[in-house]
Motif scaffolding. Structure first.
Motif, mmCIF file in Angstrom:
data_model
loop_
_atom_site.group_PDB
_atom_site.id
_atom_site.type_symbol
_atom_site.label_atom_id
_atom_site.label_comp_id
_atom_site.label_asym_id
_atom_site.label_seq_id
_atom_site.Cartn_x
_atom_site.Cartn_y
_atom_site.Cartn_z
ATOM 1 N N ASP A 88 10.023 -8.348 -3.883
ATOM 2 C CA ASP A 88 8.797 -8.369 -2.547
ATOM 3 C C ASP A 88 8.947 -7.094 -2.412
ATOM 4 O O ASP A 88 7.958 -6.318 -1.821
ATOM 5 N N THR A 89 10.696 -7.103 -1.978
ATOM 6 C CA THR A 89 11.083 -5.792 -1.199
ATOM 7 C C THR A 89 11.430 -4.085 -1.700
ATOM 8 O O THR A 89 10.996 -3.298 -1.770
ATOM 9 N N GLU A 90 10.942 -4.783 -3.574
ATOM 10 C CA GLU A 90 11.297 -3.248 -4.345
ATOM 11 C C GLU A 90 10.052 -2.546 -4.086
ATOM 12 O O GLU A 90 10.832 -0.921 -3.853
ATOM 13 N N LEU A 91 9.025 -1.927 -3.402
ATOM 14 C CA LEU A 91 8.316 -1.564 -3.522
ATOM 15 C C LEU A 91 7.870 -0.966 -2.025
ATOM 16 O O LEU A 91 7.584 -0.095 -2.036
ATOM 17 N N HIS A 92 8.793 -1.215 -1.399
ATOM 18 C CA HIS A 92 8.887 -0.953 0.454
ATOM 19 C C HIS A 92 10.330 -0.005 0.002
ATOM 20 O O HIS A 92 11.362 -0.785 0.918
ATOM 21 N N VAL A 93 10.542 1.246 -0.416
ATOM 22 C CA VAL A 93 11.453 1.657 -0.171
ATOM 23 C C VAL A 93 12.037 2.306 1.339
ATOM 24 O O VAL A 93 12.866 1.905 1.339
ATOM 25 N N ASP A 94 10.867 2.093 1.682
ATOM 26 C CA ASP A 94 11.670 3.105 3.711
ATOM 27 C C ASP A 94 12.154 1.389 4.046
ATOM 28 O O ASP A 94 12.912 1.484 4.329
ATOM 29 N N LEU A 95 11.850 0.002 4.433
ATOM 30 C CA LEU A 95 12.098 -0.804 4.774
ATOM 31 C C LEU A 95 13.656 -1.193 3.309
ATOM 32 O O LEU A 95 14.721 -1.149 4.299
ATOM 33 N N ARG A 96 13.699 -0.571 2.089
ATOM 34 C CA ARG A 96 15.296 -1.278 2.036
ATOM 35 C C ARG A 96 16.675 0.434 1.970
ATOM 36 O O ARG A 96 17.120 0.136 2.263
ATOM 37 N N GLU B 244 15.805 1.603 5.117
ATOM 38 C CA GLU B 244 16.508 1.310 6.461
ATOM 39 C C GLU B 244 17.067 -0.082 6.621
ATOM 40 O O GLU B 244 18.161 -0.468 7.695
#
Length: 133
Positions: A77-85, A87
């Protein structure tokens, strides 16, 4: 670890033959996995094993396979959220920087790893699923 690097002995990790085998096996299993999923065995080093067993004791997970399912789903689920990763990585790095324990040099770390690798590992604990009939 997914990135190739050389250990202090000058050997590439993972070994190119092992990496090629893994890639080939993943390709061969695609169709079967698409239809029936994927079953595999995993070894956890002591620190991760204890972390997982603590979470099971606390009721967060029923067993290691549920934890794997949930945690890999979260990673997907988080793979596409580079900004969150990014951070999260920054927070992890800052936490390491703020760690009050004394650090060790790379040379000392490799020496500790060499010493540890000389003695055999104890037999790992093995989770047994309860069979309901």
């Amino acid at each position: 670890m997914t990135k190739d690097h050389e250990d202090d002995g000058g050997h590439e990790w993972p070994h190119p033959a092992d990496k090629a085998y893994a890639v080939d096996q993943a390709r061969r299993l695609h169709d079967r996995a698409r239809k029936g999923g994927l079953k595999f065995e995993v070894y956890l080093p002591p620190s991760l094993a204890l972390w997982l067993l603590d979470r099971i004791e606390q009721g967060h997970f029923l067993d290691p396979s549920e934890a794997t399912f949930v945690l890999l789903g979260e990673a997907q689920d988080t793979e596409l959220h580079v900004d969150l990763r990014n951070e999260l990585l920054k927070c992890s790095m800052q936490s390491a920087i703020n760690d009050p324990r004394p650090g060790i040099s790379g040379e000392d770390m490799f020496e500790r790893m060499r010493e540890k690798s000389k003695s055999p590992l104890p037999e790992p604990a093995q989770w047994k699923k309860q069979s309901r009939r």
